[in-house]
Design an enzyme around this catalytic site. Structure first.
Site, PDB file in Angstrom:
ATOM      1  N   HIS A 185      18.727  97.376  79.926  1.00 40.24           N
ATOM      2  CA  HIS A 185      18.242  97.020  81.265  1.00 40.24           C
ATOM      3  C   HIS A 185      17.132  95.987  81.106  1.00 40.24           C
ATOM      4  O   HIS A 185      16.802  95.570  79.983  1.00 40.24           O
ATOM      5  CB  HIS A 185      17.793  98.270  82.021  1.00 40.24           C
ATOM      6  CG  HIS A 185      16.822  99.139  81.273  1.00 40.24           C
ATOM      7  ND1 HIS A 185      15.564  98.709  80.889  1.00 40.24           N
ATOM      8  CD2 HIS A 185      16.922 100.426  80.818  1.00 40.24           C
ATOM      9  CE1 HIS A 185      14.936  99.682  80.264  1.00 40.24           C
ATOM     10  NE2 HIS A 185      15.739 100.734  80.185  1.00 40.24           N
ATOM     11  N   GLU A 186      16.543  95.601  82.232  1.00 35.86           N
ATOM     12  CA  GLU A 186      15.521  94.537  82.213  1.00 35.86           C
ATOM     13  C   GLU A 186      14.312  94.910  81.345  1.00 35.86           C
ATOM     14  O   GLU A 186      13.626  94.028  80.833  1.00 35.86           O
ATOM     15  CB  GLU A 186      15.053  94.225  83.641  1.00 35.86           C
ATOM     16  CG  GLU A 186      16.118  93.576  84.517  1.00 35.86           C
ATOM     17  CD  GLU A 186      16.536  92.191  84.020  1.00 35.86           C
ATOM     18  OE1 GLU A 186      15.675  91.466  83.517  1.00 35.86           O
ATOM     19  OE2 GLU A 186      17.731  91.864  84.144  1.00 35.86           O
ATOM     20  N   HIS A 218      14.394  96.548  78.443  1.00 29.59           N
ATOM     21  CA  HIS A 218      14.753  96.178  77.069  1.00 29.59           C
ATOM     22  C   HIS A 218      14.674  94.654  76.888  1.00 29.59           C
ATOM     23  O   HIS A 218      14.168  94.153  75.882  1.00 29.59           O
ATOM     24  CB  HIS A 218      16.185  96.620  76.749  1.00 29.59           C
ATOM     25  CG  HIS A 218      16.392  98.110  76.742  1.00 29.59           C
ATOM     26  ND1 HIS A 218      17.255  98.736  77.615  1.00 29.59           N
ATOM     27  CD2 HIS A 218      15.885  99.085  75.965  1.00 29.59           C
ATOM     28  CE1 HIS A 218      17.267 100.043  77.357  1.00 29.59           C
ATOM     29  NE2 HIS A 218      16.437 100.283  76.366  1.00 29.59           N
ATOM     30  N   GLN A 272      17.606 112.604  67.048  1.00 21.75           N
ATOM     31  CA  GLN A 272      16.504 112.839  67.982  1.00 21.75           C
ATOM     32  C   GLN A 272      16.926 113.606  69.223  1.00 21.75           C
ATOM     33  O   GLN A 272      16.125 113.799  70.130  1.00 21.75           O
ATOM     34  CB  GLN A 272      15.828 111.521  68.355  1.00 21.75           C
ATOM     35  CG  GLN A 272      16.634 110.612  69.251  1.00 21.75           C
ATOM     36  CD  GLN A 272      16.010 109.233  69.332  1.00 21.75           C
ATOM     37  OE1 GLN A 272      15.906 108.507  68.351  1.00 21.75           O
ATOM     38  NE2 GLN A 272      15.577 108.857  70.526  1.00 21.75           N
ATOM     39  N   GLY A 325       8.097  99.956  73.838  1.00 25.00           N
ATOM     40  CA  GLY A 325       7.645 100.053  75.226  1.00 25.00           C
ATOM     41  C   GLY A 325       6.628 101.164  75.426  1.00 25.00           C
ATOM     42  O   GLY A 325       6.731 102.230  74.827  1.00 25.00           O
ATOM     43  N   ASP A 353       7.527 104.900  76.622  1.00 26.29           N
ATOM     44  CA  ASP A 353       7.543 106.029  75.688  1.00 26.29           C
ATOM     45  C   ASP A 353       6.210 106.021  74.931  1.00 26.29           C
ATOM     46  O   ASP A 353       6.141 105.660  73.762  1.00 26.29           O
ATOM     47  CB  ASP A 353       8.747 105.905  74.750  1.00 26.29           C
ATOM     48  CG  ASP A 353      10.047 105.875  75.522  1.00 26.29           C
ATOM     49  OD1 ASP A 353      10.534 106.942  75.888  1.00 26.29           O
ATOM     50  OD2 ASP A 353      10.560 104.771  75.798  1.00 26.29           O
ATOM     51  N   VAL A 384       8.302  98.422  82.415  1.00 24.75           N
ATOM     52  CA  VAL A 384       8.964  97.593  83.425  1.00 24.75           C
ATOM     53  C   VAL A 384       9.555  98.529  84.484  1.00 24.75           C
ATOM     54  O   VAL A 384      10.208  99.528  84.148  1.00 24.75           O
ATOM     55  CB  VAL A 384      10.069  96.730  82.786  1.00 24.75           C
ATOM     56  CG1 VAL A 384      10.785  95.896  83.838  1.00 24.75           C
ATOM     57  CG2 VAL A 384       9.474  95.842  81.701  1.00 24.75           C
ATOM     58  N   SER A 420      15.103 102.989  83.133  1.00 32.06           N
ATOM     59  CA  SER A 420      15.538 103.874  82.057  1.00 32.06           C
ATOM     60  C   SER A 420      17.055 103.948  82.071  1.00 32.06           C
ATOM     61  O   SER A 420      17.678 103.914  83.140  1.00 32.06           O
ATOM     62  CB  SER A 420      14.963 105.290  82.285  1.00 32.06           C
ATOM     63  OG  SER A 420      15.667 106.227  81.490  1.00 32.06           O
ATOM     64  N   ARG A 467      18.631 106.458  81.627  1.00 30.34           N
ATOM     65  CA  ARG A 467      19.024 107.725  82.259  1.00 30.34           C
ATOM     66  C   ARG A 467      19.006 107.651  83.788  1.00 30.34           C
ATOM     67  O   ARG A 467      19.506 108.563  84.447  1.00 30.34           O
ATOM     68  CB  ARG A 467      18.119 108.859  81.770  1.00 30.34           C
ATOM     69  CG  ARG A 467      18.360 109.217  80.299  1.00 30.34           C
ATOM     70  CD  ARG A 467      17.636 110.492  79.886  1.00 30.34           C
ATOM     71  NE  ARG A 467      18.053 110.961  78.571  1.00 30.34           N
ATOM     72  CZ  ARG A 467      17.425 110.675  77.418  1.00 30.34           C
ATOM     73  NH1 ARG A 467      16.353 109.899  77.429  1.00 30.34           N
ATOM     74  NH2 ARG A 467      17.871 111.155  76.276  1.00 30.34           N
TER      75      ARG A 467
END
Ligand code: AMP
Length: 280
Positions: free
Chosen positions: A30-31, A33, A57, A145, A148, A174, A183, A185
């Site tokens: 997404h934007e 990233h 993870q 980012g 996180d 962002v 996200s 998700r």
């Protein structure tokens, strides 16, 4: 952009480079990233991105199986909208050809709190794959980012403690126009949940405004924020005001003295778990 799937091809592509900038991701780009990749290009050249959904993870009851995998769309997006020179997209047998028995454990006072408390083993999985990806790419800088926040801190500390030659550069979170942090998700949210979702960010802003206005009763501020979300149907894992420097609780006199704080939250809307944070 070159797309490579093996560590050997990746090394071939990067031979002789000494200012590589790296952005690791799990894909479904997404934007947010893309913004990280853009920042990476300010700090290095070539830019390398990776897409790898890291099984290590994910907990047993988490969404590893249903995590969105959209490699073809991601490649097209990167080709159209980024300066990425090499995309490293290994499959699982390339990253983990044998059981990954060696791992990196963050210290428990950082790795077992907040996200680590609600997702046992999560940060061991993260640091292990990040160390391995850094060994594959050998970048001079890597961008992570602030979305996180705890992960960024843990990765940065790991690089420092192991004297890895990679500088970790943070990127601001962002957001969509209504404040919801982007996200992968978010796509699991129903239409009604998507309307409710920015409430999380609003609640963080309210808490920040209270602190800025001179409030220093942290437990009351956290409890109010939790109650506001619970009343709107969220299942809150945590809302915690912590010191930016080590994510520990701040004493009231530190708050009064202007200690830099961050408010971190994780909560479920329906079956979708969202996280966000805001620096104070
Ligand atoms: P992920 O693919 O979710 O593992 O994220 C890959 C990288 O992108 C991590 O460093 C994340 O912190 C970062 N990231 C994800 N979402 C955002 C966002 N909305 N804003 C800024 N960075 C983000």
């Amino acid at each position: 952009m070159k797309v490579v799937h093996s560590i050997e091809e990746l090394r071939d592509q990067l031979r002789g480079q000494n200012r590589t900038a790296f952005v690791p991701t799990m894909g479904n780009l997404h934007e947010g990233h893309l913004a990280l990749m853009n920042l990476a290009h300010h700090h290095g050249d070539p830019v390398v991105a990776s897409i790898f959904v890291n099984r290590l993870q994910f907990g047993a009851n988490e969404d590893f199986g249903k995590y969105p995998r959209t490699l073809q769309e991601d490649i097209e997006k990167l080709q159209r909208q980024s300066n990425v020179y090499v995309l490293f997209a290994p499959n699982e047998s390339e990253m983990y050809p044998e059981p990954q028995n060696y791992s990196v454990s963050p210290p428990s006072d950082l790795g077992d709190i907040l996200e680590g408390e609600f997702r046992p083993g999560f940060f061991v999985g993260v640091t292990t794959v990040v160390l391995k990806l850094l060994a594959c790419v050998q970048p001079q800088v890597a961008v992570f980012g602030k979305k996180d926040y705890q992960q960024l801190m843990i990765v940065r500390n790991m690089c420092r403690q192991f004297a890895l030659p990679t500088e970790i550069i943070p990127h601001e979170t962002v957001r969509d126009a209504d404040g919801l942090a982007l996200s992968s998700r978010n796509r699991f949210l129903s239409d009604a949940e998507r309307v409710e979702a920015p409430h999380l960010y609003r609640v963080l802003n309210q808490a920040r405004d209270e602190i800025r206005g001179g409030a220093h009763d942290i437990e009351r501020i956290e409890a109010d924020a939790r109650a506001a979300l619970a009343a709107a149907g969220w299942k809150v894992d945590y809302i915690a005001l912590r010191r930016q420097r080590d994510l520990r609780k701040a004493a009231a006199d530190e708050v009064v003295a202007g200690e830099p704080l961050v408010i971190l939250a994780a909560a479920k809307l329906g079956t979708t778990r969202l996280i966000d944070n805001l620096e104070v």
